[in-house]
Write an enzyme that holds these catalytic residues in place. Structure first.
Site, PDB file in Angstrom:
ATOM      1  N   SER A  25      29.900  48.612   7.925  1.00  0.00           N
ATOM      2  CA  SER A  25      29.595  49.769   8.764  1.00  0.00           C
ATOM      3  C   SER A  25      28.408  50.527   8.188  1.00  0.00           C
ATOM      4  O   SER A  25      28.159  50.493   6.983  1.00  0.00           O
ATOM      5  CB  SER A  25      30.824  50.692   8.838  1.00  0.00           C
ATOM      6  OG  SER A  25      30.596  51.761   9.726  1.00  0.00           O
ATOM      7  N   ASP A  26      27.692  51.197   9.077  1.00  0.00           N
ATOM      8  CA  ASP A  26      26.602  52.061   8.653  1.00  0.00           C
ATOM      9  C   ASP A  26      26.596  53.276   9.552  1.00  0.00           C
ATOM     10  O   ASP A  26      26.853  53.183  10.757  1.00  0.00           O
ATOM     11  CB  ASP A  26      25.254  51.341   8.729  1.00  0.00           C
ATOM     12  CG  ASP A  26      24.135  52.170   8.117  1.00  0.00           C
ATOM     13  OD1 ASP A  26      24.312  52.660   6.983  1.00  0.00           O
ATOM     14  OD2 ASP A  26      23.102  52.352   8.771  1.00  0.00           O
ATOM     15  N   THR A  27      26.305  54.430   8.969  1.00  0.00           N
ATOM     16  CA  THR A  27      26.217  55.689   9.710  1.00  0.00           C
ATOM     17  C   THR A  27      24.910  56.357   9.356  1.00  0.00           C
ATOM     18  O   THR A  27      24.578  56.488   8.181  1.00  0.00           O
ATOM     19  CB  THR A  27      27.393  56.625   9.347  1.00  0.00           C
ATOM     20  OG1 THR A  27      28.628  55.969   9.669  1.00  0.00           O
ATOM     21  CG2 THR A  27      27.306  57.943  10.096  1.00  0.00           C
TER      22      THR A  27
END
Length: 190
Positions: free
Chosen positions: A69-71
């Site tokens: 995941s990346d934010t």
């Protein structure tokens, strides 16, 4: 077995809320945006890069499912990553104060021969912030290591006047959408 390709304490804490056993993987994937790469494409690519790197680490497990995941915080075409120092954190907060921005989170699931990805966008509106408030918040150390130099679940919450989207997505892992993705992948609870 489900693996989380992340060293983020927040992602570990959030994924644990889904009551699905997992093991966190310690890996370092470069997060460098291409010159002409749109923000959402960048976030998708990094999430997939993390998941693929994690799968390579556990290649000996034929049943491995890896979540990456990346934010990122996005204002216009600018991607606000993690601040490099206190001055950078203060500059980010100044530019976000009194405005709305997007928080884009991508979640990728990969297994041998299969990949799926979702992107969740939330809109966060900050109230105006006084210079002394910014300085005190930066001095607390909380902005360091956080995209956009703030933690919605921490001291910055006092300036958030509006949130449209996923609170947990802004934290780093949109739980409702992640749970649905895991179920669809056969790795979650029904």
């Amino acid at each position: 077995m489900l693996y989380l390709a992340s060293r983020s304490p927040r992602r570990n804490e959030l994924l644990a809320r889904l009551d699905i056993p997992f093991r966190a993987l310690d890996l370092d994937v470069p997060e460098i945006r291409g010159a002409d790469e749109p923000p959402a494409a960048y976030v998708r690519r990094v999430a997939l890069d993390k998941a693929r790197a994690g799968l390579a680490l556990v290649a000996d497990d034929p049943l491995a499912v890896v979540l990456g995941s990346d934010t990122e915080v996005v204002l216009g075409d600018r991607v606000y990553g993690k601040p490099v120092d206190a001055a950078d954190a203060a500059a980010m907060l100044r530019s976000l104060a009194g405005r709305s921005h997007q928080v884009v989170t991508a979640v990728a699931l990969v297994a041998q021969g299969r990949e799926e990805l979702i992107v969740v966008e939330s809109e966060v509106t900050f109230a105006a912030m006084a210079e002394d408030e910014i300085a005190a918040y930066v001095a607390s150390g909380e902005p360091m290591g956080k995209a956009g130099a703030y933690a919605i679940q921490g001291g910055a919450e006092r300036w958030i006047s509006r949130l449209a989207g996923s609170y947990s997505g802004v934290m780093g892992l949109p739980l409702q959408q992640t749970a649905a993705l895991l179920r669809g992948f056969g790795a979650g609870k029904d």
